[in-house]
Design a protein around this motif. Structure first.
Motif, PDB file in Angstrom:
ATOM      1  N   SER B 116     -10.685  -3.944 -52.956  1.00  0.00           N
ATOM      2  CA  SER B 116      -9.960  -5.201 -53.869  1.00  0.00           C
ATOM      3  C   SER B 116     -11.600  -5.360 -54.093  1.00  0.00           C
ATOM      4  N   ASP B 117     -11.699  -5.944 -55.129  1.00  0.00           N
ATOM      5  CA  ASP B 117     -13.085  -6.766 -55.704  1.00  0.00           C
ATOM      6  C   ASP B 117     -13.333  -8.170 -55.015  1.00  0.00           C
ATOM      7  N   SER B 118     -11.901  -8.598 -55.119  1.00  0.00           N
ATOM      8  CA  SER B 118     -11.882 -10.018 -53.992  1.00  0.00           C
ATOM      9  C   SER B 118     -12.582 -10.163 -52.596  1.00  0.00           C
ATOM     10  N   ILE B 119     -12.835  -8.630 -51.968  1.00  0.00           N
ATOM     11  CA  ILE B 119     -13.652  -9.023 -50.814  1.00  0.00           C
ATOM     12  C   ILE B 119     -14.472  -8.794 -50.352  1.00  0.00           C
ATOM     13  N   ASP B 120     -15.049  -9.592 -50.033  1.00  0.00           N
ATOM     14  CA  ASP B 120     -17.036  -9.917 -50.432  1.00  0.00           C
ATOM     15  C   ASP B 120     -17.061  -8.638 -48.789  1.00  0.00           C
ATOM     16  N   ARG B 121     -18.213  -7.665 -48.639  1.00  0.00           N
ATOM     17  CA  ARG B 121     -17.800  -6.690 -47.750  1.00  0.00           C
ATOM     18  C   ARG B 121     -19.399  -6.926 -47.204  1.00  0.00           C
ATOM     19  N   VAL B 122     -20.613  -7.807 -47.735  1.00  0.00           N
ATOM     20  CA  VAL B 122     -21.898  -7.980 -47.071  1.00  0.00           C
ATOM     21  C   VAL B 122     -21.655  -8.826 -45.970  1.00  0.00           C
ATOM     22  N   ILE B 123     -22.884  -8.546 -45.260  1.00  0.00           N
ATOM     23  CA  ILE B 123     -22.139  -9.747 -44.019  1.00  0.00           C
ATOM     24  C   ILE B 123     -23.507 -10.566 -44.085  1.00  0.00           C
ATOM     25  N   GLN B 124     -22.654 -11.336 -43.982  1.00  0.00           N
ATOM     26  CA  GLN B 124     -23.127 -13.190 -44.549  1.00  0.00           C
ATOM     27  C   GLN B 124     -23.443 -14.172 -43.470  1.00  0.00           C
ATOM     28  N   PRO B 125     -24.541 -14.353 -43.214  1.00  0.00           N
ATOM     29  CA  PRO B 125     -25.029 -14.931 -41.874  1.00  0.00           C
ATOM     30  C   PRO B 125     -23.820 -16.705 -41.958  1.00  0.00           C
ATOM     31  N   LEU B 126     -24.530 -17.321 -40.450  1.00  0.00           N
ATOM     32  CA  LEU B 126     -22.915 -17.536 -39.976  1.00  0.00           C
ATOM     33  C   LEU B 126     -23.625 -19.481 -40.094  1.00  0.00           C
ATOM     34  N   PRO B 127     -22.466 -20.106 -41.289  1.00  0.00           N
ATOM     35  CA  PRO B 127     -23.191 -21.306 -41.311  1.00  0.00           C
ATOM     36  C   PRO B 127     -22.608 -22.013 -39.766  1.00  0.00           C
ATOM     37  N   PRO B 128     -23.555 -23.455 -39.555  1.00  0.00           N
ATOM     38  CA  PRO B 128     -23.661 -23.700 -37.598  1.00  0.00           C
ATOM     39  C   PRO B 128     -22.679 -23.847 -37.082  1.00  0.00           C
ATOM     40  N   GLU B 129     -21.660 -24.516 -37.900  1.00  0.00           N
ATOM     41  CA  GLU B 129     -19.946 -24.212 -36.960  1.00  0.00           C
ATOM     42  C   GLU B 129     -19.864 -23.210 -36.675  1.00  0.00           C
ATOM     43  N   LEU B 130     -19.546 -22.154 -37.155  1.00  0.00           N
ATOM     44  CA  LEU B 130     -19.183 -20.584 -36.804  1.00  0.00           C
ATOM     45  C   LEU B 130     -20.466 -20.193 -35.603  1.00  0.00           C
ATOM     46  N   GLN B 131     -21.127 -20.598 -35.113  1.00  0.00           N
ATOM     47  CA  GLN B 131     -22.283 -19.988 -34.982  1.00  0.00           C
ATOM     48  C   GLN B 131     -21.700 -20.387 -32.697  1.00  0.00           C
ATOM     49  N   ASN B 132     -21.127 -19.511 -32.302  1.00  0.00           N
ATOM     50  CA  ASN B 132     -20.336 -20.350 -31.130  1.00  0.00           C
ATOM     51  C   ASN B 132     -19.508 -19.197 -30.615  1.00  0.00           C
ATOM     52  N   THR B 133     -20.050 -18.944 -29.433  1.00  0.00           N
ATOM     53  CA  THR B 133     -19.131 -17.783 -29.001  1.00  0.00           C
ATOM     54  C   THR B 133     -18.018 -17.116 -28.533  1.00  0.00           C
ATOM     55  N   TRP B 134     -17.707 -18.657 -27.910  1.00  0.00           N
ATOM     56  CA  TRP B 134     -15.835 -18.785 -27.838  1.00  0.00           C
ATOM     57  C   TRP B 134     -15.343 -18.774 -28.873  1.00  0.00           C
ATOM     58  N   LEU B 135     -15.752 -18.796 -30.125  1.00  0.00           N
ATOM     59  CA  LEU B 135     -15.105 -18.848 -31.820  1.00  0.00           C
ATOM     60  C   LEU B 135     -15.155 -17.114 -32.001  1.00  0.00           C
ATOM     61  N   SER B 136     -15.336 -16.053 -31.849  1.00  0.00           N
ATOM     62  CA  SER B 136     -15.474 -14.732 -31.969  1.00  0.00           C
ATOM     63  C   SER B 136     -15.213 -14.303 -30.843  1.00  0.00           C
ATOM     64  N   LEU B 137     -15.130 -14.328 -29.315  1.00  0.00           N
ATOM     65  CA  LEU B 137     -13.748 -14.275 -28.757  1.00  0.00           C
ATOM     66  C   LEU B 137     -12.681 -14.590 -29.222  1.00  0.00           C
ATOM     67  N   HIS B 138     -12.523 -16.033 -29.447  1.00  0.00           N
ATOM     68  CA  HIS B 138     -11.485 -16.185 -28.998  1.00  0.00           C
ATOM     69  C   HIS B 138     -10.686 -15.364 -31.234  1.00  0.00           C
ATOM     70  N   GLY B 139     -11.274 -14.876 -31.376  1.00  0.00           N
ATOM     71  CA  GLY B 139     -10.531 -14.806 -33.050  1.00  0.00           C
ATOM     72  C   GLY B 139     -10.845 -12.789 -32.418  1.00  0.00           C
ATOM     73  N   THR B 140     -10.657 -13.168 -31.435  1.00  0.00           N
ATOM     74  CA  THR B 140     -10.636 -10.767 -31.769  1.00  0.00           C
ATOM     75  C   THR B 140      -9.515 -11.293 -30.409  1.00  0.00           C
ATOM     76  N   CYS B 141     -10.083 -12.339 -29.434  1.00  0.00           N
ATOM     77  CA  CYS B 141      -8.269 -12.076 -28.670  1.00  0.00           C
ATOM     78  C   CYS B 141      -7.187 -12.633 -29.844  1.00  0.00           C
ATOM     79  N   CYS B 142      -7.026 -13.333 -30.710  1.00  0.00           N
ATOM     80  CA  CYS B 142      -6.141 -13.286 -31.356  1.00  0.00           C
ATOM     81  C   CYS B 142      -5.400 -11.861 -32.320  1.00  0.00           C
ATOM     82  N   LEU B 143      -6.754 -11.492 -33.024  1.00  0.00           N
ATOM     83  CA  LEU B 143      -6.605 -10.028 -33.697  1.00  0.00           C
ATOM     84  C   LEU B 143      -6.061  -9.714 -32.830  1.00  0.00           C
ATOM     85  N   LEU B 144      -5.829  -8.906 -31.176  1.00  0.00           N
ATOM     86  CA  LEU B 144      -5.507  -8.705 -30.578  1.00  0.00           C
ATOM     87  C   LEU B 144      -4.372  -8.663 -30.354  1.00  0.00           C
TER      88      LEU B 144
END
Lengths: 457, 275
Positions: B116-144
């Motif tokens: 898909s052209d509309s899905i960007d595959r490049v790794i982007q740096p995170l804005p400050p509000e998303l720089q949170n380890t809890w958030l990564s764990l949250h996302g991973t657990c939700c997807l599981l």
């Protein structure tokens, strides 16, 4: 204590899983309504899009503030009642709390299997079965009653305990949320660099809240990634208590700081224009730094006169940067502008200032206002949160996860074997449950009975 | 960007694995099924390697975050989790059919993510509000959790189809209802644990980021709706056919709610607009 029949019925309803399921589904529907219908101030977007009658009905049903509506609170209260009722039943079932050496009574309405072993006594069979059950179940109780011998085996008390923990944890979470709702507050404040405040703004009445200390924003800064994307926002704050003690802390996004049990979060940021002006009075010149809303006290000005900075414009009427000044005098109000490029404007349109008094920077005599320059200054937006229920909520959350994990890896199994002497042999009634549902017998019990009766149970 | 190349190849492996397993089941060849299963495991290992490489690369370029911060990353992690459940439950006798659902779904999803052209595959740096380890764990657990619910919904559909074997004999080839119910419950329990942990971790992340663990954001609200539906399912007595059917229907309803939580809520004003 004996419970009356209507009381028993009420307890039975309150502890019924069907009622719990119904409450969960009703709660889900309430949440769906709350997420689809714009809530609180967002509901204003519906004005004009929906007929007034529909708006009135939705308002009456409190559907514009679902999470604070009476019916939602009642729903949560019913869920709490259901939880407490279920907990009381579970507490009675908890082996570690229950204790004692009496076999629990056989559950009603669950299927049993009855068989007869001939040419043996119930006493001897009971001894054999108690030994076999002891190999599979952690707890084995053996009682002789008037009806016969009862052997009861139980294993997986951890499962019972974990279900108990899960239900307690939900109550703890709700208690924590209620505590925060009743005794906590959430506020917001914007502090320009170099400024202090001891007043913050609430989302609800009384709108303002005075703090018992002062917060000063010494500096706000933004660090960036190499590609220009912001890496971090930082506010360097100084907290000063009434006793004069000062404490310096840096608050960053995702890294709040706490002072006097109130947590400060980096919420947003921005810039505000700040103007440097000179006010000339005869041969004396005074310098001021002002913002929109500033009030000026000019030397030699009468005490009942007030000068306010009404607006700071970066380009007013295409004539360049300017400030709007308002002067209040008894019986008279003046409004005029002071431009940064006043000399160039005079040169280009010499008559402008005489023909349009509002463009005359010397309108408030004997003072002449002049804008030197406008600079943008950072302000930091901070969210304040005081939530005494927070430890309860997180303890509840942790308990819940522990409970769910324990429950997933453990099972609760029970077996009842009732033996009576009958027809020259031993009549055996067996019931095996896993949780609340009938389960196959442990293989060794099955084998023992099959060998002696010739029938599979 | 070696990992992108690997992630382009992985759906082909999954598709091949599915074809082998399906053919094996159709012609009752254990050999073909075995090859298919081994291919699925190989695809999963490649998939895992690509995720680790992407994570590693994000640190190399200074972005430094788990691969769970963009739509592309959500898709590749979700389908990774889906195949993980497939491999966990698919080796069981009644779970073999899961390969025929999960593997083509994962292959299709990864193809879409790659092409898909509309899905960007490049790794982007995170804005400050998303720089949170809890958030990564949250996302991973939700997807599981979502993947567990998807697997449970698949078993629920098979269960309901099996119940109709009297009407349509084609469904008689499906595993027995009690086996399907057992797998449904197991995958639902796994999904429920991860999803509950995801909600709790999200509350912690929100506490640090927004100053409140809960603020009735549509995504949070729908996560709670999903959680309520599955909690209701756990309270059903599954020793009766009626109770089992109710559980199957609630499992499917819960998955629909989970899907809405994942993608549907994006149309509403939300603090989760990054995702």
């Amino acid at each position: 204590m004996k419970i009356s029949k209507p009381g028993q019925k009420l307890v039975s309803i309150a502890t019924s899983p069907t009622v719990a399921v119904l409450l969960f589904i009703l709660c889900s529907l309430a949440l769906v309504a709350g997420s689809i219908i714009p809530q609180r101030e967002m509901a204003e977007s519906l004005v004009g899009r929906l007929p007034p009658q529909v708006m009135a009905v939705l308002d009456t049903l409190q559907l514009f503030d679902v999470y604070r509506s009476v019916w939602f609170i009642v729903l949560v209260a019913l869920l709490v009642c259901n939880l407490i009722a279920c907990l009381s039943v579970r507490m009675a079932c908890l082996p570690i709390l229950h204790g004692g050496h009496r076999c629990p009574s056989l559950p009603q309405d669950e299927p049993t299997h009855t068989t007869t072993i001939r040419e043996t006594s119930s006493r001897r069979t009971a001894e054999d079965l108690a030994r076999i059950i002891g190999m599979h179940f952690h707890t084995v109780l053996h009682n002789d009653t008037a009806e016969g011998a009862i052997i009861f085996g139980r294993r997986g008390s951890l499962r019972l305990m974990s279900l108990f923990i899960i239900h307690v944890s939900i109550l703890v979470i709700i208690a924590g949320m209620a505590t925060g709702f009743l005794f906590g507050f959430r506020a917001y404040v914007e502090i320009p660099e170099g400024d202090s405040t001891d007043t913050v703004y609430l989302r609800e009445e009384p709108w303002e809240k005075a703090l018992s200390f002062t917060v000063t924003c010494n500096k706000f800064s933004i660090t960036q990634h190499p590609n220009g994307v912001p890496r971090m926002y930082l506010s360097h704050l100084v907290f000063a208590g009434k006793d004069g003690d000062a404490c310096e802390q840096t608050v960053m996004v995702n890294q709040p700081v706490s002072y006097e049990n109130i947590r400060f979060y980096q919420s947003n940021h921005g810039t505000i224009p700040e103007a440097r002006i000179t006010v000339t009075e005869g041969d004396r010149e005074h310098f001021f730094t002002v913002r929109e809303g500033s009030t000026l006290r000019l030397p030699g000005m009468k005490p009942d006169h007030e000068v306010h900075i009404l607006a700071i414009e970066s380009n007013l009427m295409n004539l360049g940067p300017a400030i709007e000044i308002g002067v209040e005098m008894p019986g008279e109000k003046l409004r005029f502008y002071a431009f940064q490029n006043i000399d160039a404007i005079r040169e280009a349109i010499s008559s402008l200032i005489t023909e349009v008094p509002r463009l005359n920077p010397a309108r408030f005599e004997p003072f002449l206002f002049r804008l030197r320059n406008i600079e943008e200054r950072f302000y930091t937006g901070l969210t304040l949160d005081y939530d005494p229920g927070l430890p309860l909520v997180f303890t509840g959350g942790l308990l819940f996860l522990v409970g769910v994990i324990l429950a997933s890896f453990s099972t609760f199994e029970r077996i009842w074997i009732i033996l009576r002497d009958a027809d020259g042999g031993c009549r055996i009634t067996v019931m095996s449950l896993r949780g609340a549902t009938p389960a196959p017998l442990a293989p060794s019990v099955e084998q023992y009975l099959t060998e002696r009766t010739g029938n599979r149970t | 960007m070696m990992h992108v190349l690997i992630l382009d190849i992985v759906p082909v492996i999954y598709l091949g694995a599915f074809l082998f397993i399906f053919s094996g089941m159709a012609v009752k060849s254990a050999f073909l099924t075995k090859i298919g299963t081994k291919a699925a495991v190989a695809g999963f290992l490649f998939h895992t390697t690509a995720l680790v490489m992407r994570w590693f690369e994000s640190y190399q370029i200074g972005a430094g975050h788990a691969p769970i911060s963009s739509l592309y990353e959500f898709l590749i992690v979700f389908f990774w989790a889906l195949v993980l459940y497939d491999l966990l439950f698919g080796h069981m006798r009644a779970g073999k059919l899961l390969h025929c659902i999960s593997l083509p779904t994962a292959a299709l999803g990864l193809f879409v993510a790659s092409l898909s052209d509309s899905i960007d595959r490049v790794i982007q740096p995170l804005p400050p509000e998303l720089q949170n380890t809890w958030l990564s764990l949250h996302g991973t657990c939700c997807l599981l959790g979502y993947a567990g619910f998807a697997t449970a919904a698949a078993f629920a559909c098979l269960f309901l189809l099996k119940k109709r074997e009297d009407d349509l004999s084609i469904f008689s080839a499906l595993p027995e209802t009690h086996e399907l119910m057992s797998l449904l419950t197991r995958s639902m329990v796994a999904g429920y644990i991860f999803f509950s942990a995801g909600i709790a971790l999200g509350a912690i992340a929100a506490h640090f980021a927004w100053g409140t663990y809960w603020n009735w954001d549509p995504k949070q609200t729908w996560a709670l709706v999903t959680w309520f539906i599955y909690t209701a399912a756990f309270h059903l007595h599954t020793d009766t056919r009626r109770g089992q059917s109710a559980m199957a229907y609630l499992t499917i309803a819960g998955f629909v709610a989970a899907l809405f939580t994942y993608v549907g809520v994006d149309s509403m004003p939300s603090l989760h607009h990054y995702f």
